[in-house]
Enzyme design. Sequence first.
Site, PDB file in Angstrom:
ATOM      1  N   ASP A  26       8.169   5.952   8.949  1.00 29.02           N
ATOM      2  CA  ASP A  26       7.355   4.605   9.258  1.00 29.02           C
ATOM      3  C   ASP A  26       5.898   4.701   9.803  1.00 29.02           C
ATOM      4  OD1 ASP A  26       6.719   2.193  10.428  1.00 29.02           O
ATOM      5  OD2 ASP A  26       8.276   2.157  11.774  1.00 29.02           O
ATOM      6  N   ALA A  44       1.031   0.294   0.891  1.00 31.48           N
ATOM      7  CA  ALA A  44       0.415  -1.013   0.861  1.00 31.48           C
ATOM      8  C   ALA A  44       1.496  -2.059   0.744  1.00 31.48           C
ATOM      9  CB  ALA A  44      -0.464  -1.246  -0.063  1.00 31.48           C
ATOM     10  N   TYR A  63      -3.204 -10.946   1.672  1.00 39.45           N
ATOM     11  CA  TYR A  63      -3.370  -9.766   1.465  1.00 39.45           C
ATOM     12  C   TYR A  63      -4.832  -9.074   1.472  1.00 39.45           C
ATOM     13  CZ  TYR A  63      -3.758  -5.914  -1.787  1.00 39.45           C
ATOM     14  OH  TYR A  63      -3.949  -4.554  -2.424  1.00 39.45           O
ATOM     15  N   GLY A  93       5.250   4.337  -4.957  1.00 43.94           N
ATOM     16  CA  GLY A  93       4.327   3.553  -5.313  1.00 43.94           C
ATOM     17  C   GLY A  93       3.709   3.894  -6.752  1.00 43.94           C
ATOM     18  N   LYS A 144      -6.196  -6.137   4.112  1.00 46.37           N
ATOM     19  CA  LYS A 144      -6.504  -4.966   3.524  1.00 46.37           C
ATOM     20  C   LYS A 144      -7.863  -4.628   4.248  1.00 46.37           C
ATOM     21  CE  LYS A 144      -5.401  -2.607   0.745  1.00 46.37           C
ATOM     22  NZ  LYS A 144      -4.454  -1.207   1.057  1.00 46.37           N
ATOM     23  N   TRP A 155      -6.991  -3.889 -10.248  1.00 43.84           N
ATOM     24  CA  TRP A 155      -6.106  -4.276 -11.313  1.00 43.84           C
ATOM     25  C   TRP A 155      -5.341  -2.783 -11.674  1.00 43.84           C
ATOM     26  CZ3 TRP A 155      -8.145  -7.982 -15.651  1.00 43.84           C
ATOM     27  CH2 TRP A 155      -8.700  -9.261 -14.894  1.00 43.84           C
TER      28      TRP A 155
END
Length: 292
Positions: free
Chosen positions: A47, A71, A136, A20, A140, A162
């Site tokens: 995993d 995430a 989401y 990511g 979180k 952001w």
Amino acid sequence: MLTTIIHKTMNNILITGGNGQLGSAIREIEPNFPNYKFLFTNKNNLDITDHISVKEFIENNNINTIINCAAFSDVDKAESEIKLANAINHLAVANLAKLSKDNKIKLVHISSDYVFDGSSKKSYIENDEPNPKTVYGKTKLDGEKAIRKVNPNNSIIIRTSWLYSFFGNNFMNTMIRLAKEKNDINVVSDQLGSPTNAGDLASLILNILPSINNKKVELYHFANEGFCSWYDFAKAIFIINNIDITLNPIDSNQYPVKAQRPKYSVLDSRLIKNKFNQSILSWEESLKLLRN
């Protein structure tokens, strides 16, 4: 970028979500931290919802630090893929927290500005009451609660906002791509937040690792200084990259999406800045570092 500090103590660090934005940003600065041994993982080779798999990985690689960059971050898709979003953003976090506690492992977990509803008129501090409006954001926040409940030593939560970089899907890359396909672009101008360079967050995490020493989970905010609208952010991206395009400001109601975006999600980063004596660039200064 933040100033890099070379540390002398070897540290075996598990990076989840290694492909990511944040994981890739950590990989990019890996050579600056020769005393850290990084093990980058992703959903295909580890995993993180599987207790046994992660336990074996930790033991086989002598892991003493986990940086959880994993995430389910597709905000709109999360509205329909609730079970998967909950598994990654909540249940996996609980699993990592339990293993961290059992194995006396330092844990850094990344959370989000989406835990807030965006109704504030001032920058959010760590003690402000969360009130997520999306799947989401709720998952979180559940991840944050899971860590707090398990309460492993030497663990922190960092909320950011952001996030952008050269890696993966993010606003900056999307704007640059669209500019190659269109003559004009409409961008929302009534949502305000703090753009965060993933490289700055990566540097901060690695710089503060040796100083994380706490009995109770600590919560911090990190974003580049200042704030802007998505429209302002897009405008700066195009100016910095010398892209000539017509940019049109629009209201949120002119850009319908599945998940409600916070109208105001500016994060106040003073706590982490002062606690760990870190300098933080403005979002404009940091954006210039990623000029194409």
